[in-house]
Design a protein around this motif. Structure first.
Motif: not given
Ligand SMILES: [Zn+2]
Length: 321
Positions: A10, A72-73, A115, A118-119, A306-307, A310
């Motif tokens: 993340d 995730g960006s 991001d 991804t969340a 997020g992580v 991802a």
């Protein structure tokens, strides 16, 4: 060695988080550190690689155990090319080919996504959206991140910027947003926007319990506390936030027709006080043609959404191949 984990990353404006994520959505290990984005992309990418290797070593694994890497960006992104086009809170990160830069270092497949997406994917896979086919998530933090999952798939759109719901307009000729529009949801309902509105009200001479304590910064959490205590300024700003979210949910209902809308980010720390406020305005405005209003839920994964999401995208990509 059989693949047993995905690496989830993340990339935030202030914090960089890396995690090893198992196939069922559980985190095996994770680590966070300041991003130091101002130093430019390469040192941050080196740090991602170092953190991932350290996590693998701590879990007695090596890179052969990794099914893939998900990142995730902040965006906007070019998903086809795996590039960051420009990221508002990563100064100087313009046209960065993040996917290929990471692949060159790790030699593991990399999937890049926004991001907010991804969340949302994390909450859908392993959090508050588990078991729902169609879900929308709003992360109410500094701004408003968002993701739309329909039929279990993230919606990206032709230009890859679908689900920028923080910049849907909830007030005609409303507050100016940094994006150039007026009346965006994130001006009214993000934690940052709520705090900003409270500071603005006080600077314009309105009296509030918020001025009783001038050593603590004014935050959305303090505005929520003030609203609970019956402070007029806080009540007004909190109620406007809930009303803006209700309008956003009605627009989401008619756009995507999801079963639920999940609220995450700092505003969701208010829990039922937030849900009750939004539901109050939904009930006042709901349409009467049929009963398809999405239920409102609080996120379950906190900062880890997020992580985990991802990592989930990396798992999804490997299983689709
Ligand atoms: Zn905007």
């Amino acid at each position: 060695m059989n693949a047993s984990v995905a690496i989830g990353i993340d990339l935030g404006g202030t914090t960089l988080s890396v995690a090893l994520v198992e196939r069922d959505g559980r985190m095996l290990a994770s680590r966070s550190t300041p991003t130091d984005a101002a130093r430019g992309p390469q040192p941050v990418i080196d740090k991602m690689v170092r953190m991932a290797d350290e996590l693998l070593t701590s879990a007695s694994l090596d890179r052969s155990a990794v099914v893939g890497v998900g990142v995730g960006s902040p965006g906007p992104l070019d998903l086809d090319a795996g590039r960051i086009v420009r990221a508002a809170n990563l100064p100087g990160w313009i046209d960065v080919p993040l996917r290929s830069l990471l692949f060159d270092k790790l030699e593991i497949d990399v999937v890049l996504d926004n991001d907010g997406n991804t969340a949302a994917f994390g909450e859908h896979w392993a959090g508050a959206g588990r078991g729902y086919r169609d879900m929308v998530m709003l992360t109410l933090g500094t701004g408003v991140g968002a993701g739309v999952v329909l039929g279990g798939q993230l919606v990206h759109g032709h230009f890859h910027n679908a689900a920028e719901l923080g910049h849907t307009i909830v007030a005609i000729d409303g507050l100016r947003c940094a994006c150039g529009q007026r009346g965006c949801l994130e001006q009214y309902a993000s934690a940052g926007g709520v705090a900003r509105r409270a500071i603005d009200a006080i600077e314009h001479g309105q009296s509030s319990v918020l001025t009783d304590n001038d050593t603590e910064p004014i935050t959305a959490e303090r505005v929520a506390d003030g609203a609970r205590a019956g402070d007029d300024v806080c009540l007004h700003i909190w109620d406007e936030a809930c009303r803006a979210l209700a309008i956003a949910c009605i627009n989401i209902q008619h756009s995507y027709n999801p079963e639920c809308v999940v609220f995450g980010g700092g505003m969701s720390d208010a829990g039922d006080f937030l849900l009750d406020g939004v539901n109050h305005h939904l009930a006042a405005q709901r349409w009467s043609l049929c009963d398809d209003v999405p239920s409102l839920r609080l996120a379950e994964l906190g900062r880890e959404a997020g992580v985990i999401g991802a990592g989930g995208l990396a798992w999804r990509q490997s299983l689709d191949c």
